[in-house]
Write a protein that holds these residues in place. Structure first.
Motif, PDB file in Angstrom:
ATOM      1  N   THR A  96      17.507  10.936  -1.602  1.00 22.36           N
ATOM      2  CA  THR A  96      16.468  11.210  -2.596  1.00 22.36           C
ATOM      3  C   THR A  96      15.770   9.920  -3.002  1.00 22.36           C
ATOM      4  N   ILE A  97      16.542   8.862  -3.263  1.00 28.24           N
ATOM      5  CA  ILE A  97      15.961   7.576  -3.639  1.00 28.24           C
ATOM      6  C   ILE A  97      15.098   7.029  -2.510  1.00 28.24           C
ATOM      7  N   LEU A  98      15.589   7.132  -1.280  1.00 31.55           N
ATOM      8  CA  LEU A  98      14.825   6.660  -0.128  1.00 31.55           C
ATOM      9  C   LEU A  98      13.497   7.413  -0.009  1.00 31.55           C
ATOM     10  N   THR A  99      13.534   8.721  -0.215  1.00 27.21           N
ATOM     11  CA  THR A  99      12.315   9.530  -0.143  1.00 27.21           C
ATOM     12  C   THR A  99      11.317   9.108  -1.210  1.00 27.21           C
ATOM     13  N   LEU A 100      11.793   8.884  -2.445  1.00 28.18           N
ATOM     14  CA  LEU A 100      10.902   8.473  -3.527  1.00 28.18           C
ATOM     15  C   LEU A 100      10.284   7.101  -3.255  1.00 28.18           C
ATOM     16  N   VAL A 101      11.060   6.166  -2.705  1.00 28.13           N
ATOM     17  CA  VAL A 101      10.549   4.828  -2.394  1.00 28.13           C
ATOM     18  C   VAL A 101       9.482   4.911  -1.305  1.00 28.13           C
ATOM     19  N   VAL A 102       9.731   5.679  -0.266  1.00 28.49           N
ATOM     20  CA  VAL A 102       8.762   5.806   0.830  1.00 28.49           C
ATOM     21  C   VAL A 102       7.475   6.469   0.320  1.00 28.49           C
ATOM     22  N   MET A 103       7.611   7.490  -0.527  1.00 26.95           N
ATOM     23  CA  MET A 103       6.421   8.150  -1.081  1.00 26.95           C
ATOM     24  C   MET A 103       5.609   7.175  -1.932  1.00 26.95           C
ATOM     25  N   ALA A 104       6.284   6.357  -2.740  1.00 25.20           N
ATOM     26  CA  ALA A 104       5.583   5.371  -3.577  1.00 25.20           C
ATOM     27  C   ALA A 104       4.873   4.346  -2.705  1.00 25.20           C
ATOM     28  N   ALA A 105       5.522   3.890  -1.644  1.00 24.13           N
ATOM     29  CA  ALA A 105       4.911   2.899  -0.752  1.00 24.13           C
ATOM     30  C   ALA A 105       3.669   3.477  -0.077  1.00 24.13           C
ATOM     31  N   PHE A 106       3.769   4.693   0.438  1.00 25.43           N
ATOM     32  CA  PHE A 106       2.604   5.307   1.082  1.00 25.43           C
ATOM     33  C   PHE A 106       1.491   5.552   0.065  1.00 25.43           C
ATOM     34  N   GLY A 107       1.853   5.946  -1.151  1.00 27.83           N
ATOM     35  CA  GLY A 107       0.857   6.147  -2.198  1.00 27.83           C
ATOM     36  C   GLY A 107       0.124   4.857  -2.510  1.00 27.83           C
ATOM     37  N   LEU A 108       0.865   3.750  -2.573  1.00 28.34           N
ATOM     38  CA  LEU A 108       0.254   2.439  -2.825  1.00 28.34           C
ATOM     39  C   LEU A 108      -0.694   2.049  -1.691  1.00 28.34           C
ATOM     40  N   VAL A 109      -0.257   2.242  -0.444  1.00 34.19           N
ATOM     41  CA  VAL A 109      -1.096   1.908   0.710  1.00 34.19           C
ATOM     42  C   VAL A 109      -2.365   2.761   0.712  1.00 34.19           C
TER      43      VAL A 109
END
Length: 104
Positions: free
Chosen positions: A72-85
């Motif tokens: 779950t944490i990994l998914t949230l981090v990846v979503m935040a990174a893609f959102g930032l990009v």
């Protein structure tokens, strides 16, 4: 002679028809009459369904809690990174379009 053959054929047809009627009557007699109480009640069927469902759920191999939290944490981090990009790309393209509109 033809009359004799015709009578024989009529007799055979009549015998075949009576045999069919006898078989149908035997089938009707051999089937027991359905009694309404043969079918289980809706409550007992629902209870059986819940018992079967619980048994199936016990067969499931559940993922350990730590693995679920980590994923779950990994998914949230990846979503935040893609959102930032995507946000940065949107800002850059918007700025580029505004810059081009000032030139023209």
């Amino acid at each position: 002679m033809a009359e004799n053959e015709k009578k024989t054929q009529d007799t055979e047809v009549t015998e075949a028809a009576s045999e069919k009627e006898t078989k149908v009557a035997e089938k009707k007699e051999s089937k027991p009459a359905k009694v309404k109480s043969d079918k289980p009640s809706i409550v007992s069927r629902a209870a059986a369904w819940f018992r079967a469902t619980r048994a199936e759920l016990k067969k499931i191999v559940w993922t350990p809690k730590q693995a679920v939290i980590r994923n779950t944490i990994l998914t949230l981090v990846v979503m935040a990174a893609f959102g930032l990009v995507i946000g940065l790309l949107d800002y850059a393209f918007s700025s580029a379009i505004v810059g081009l509109s000032l030139i023209i």
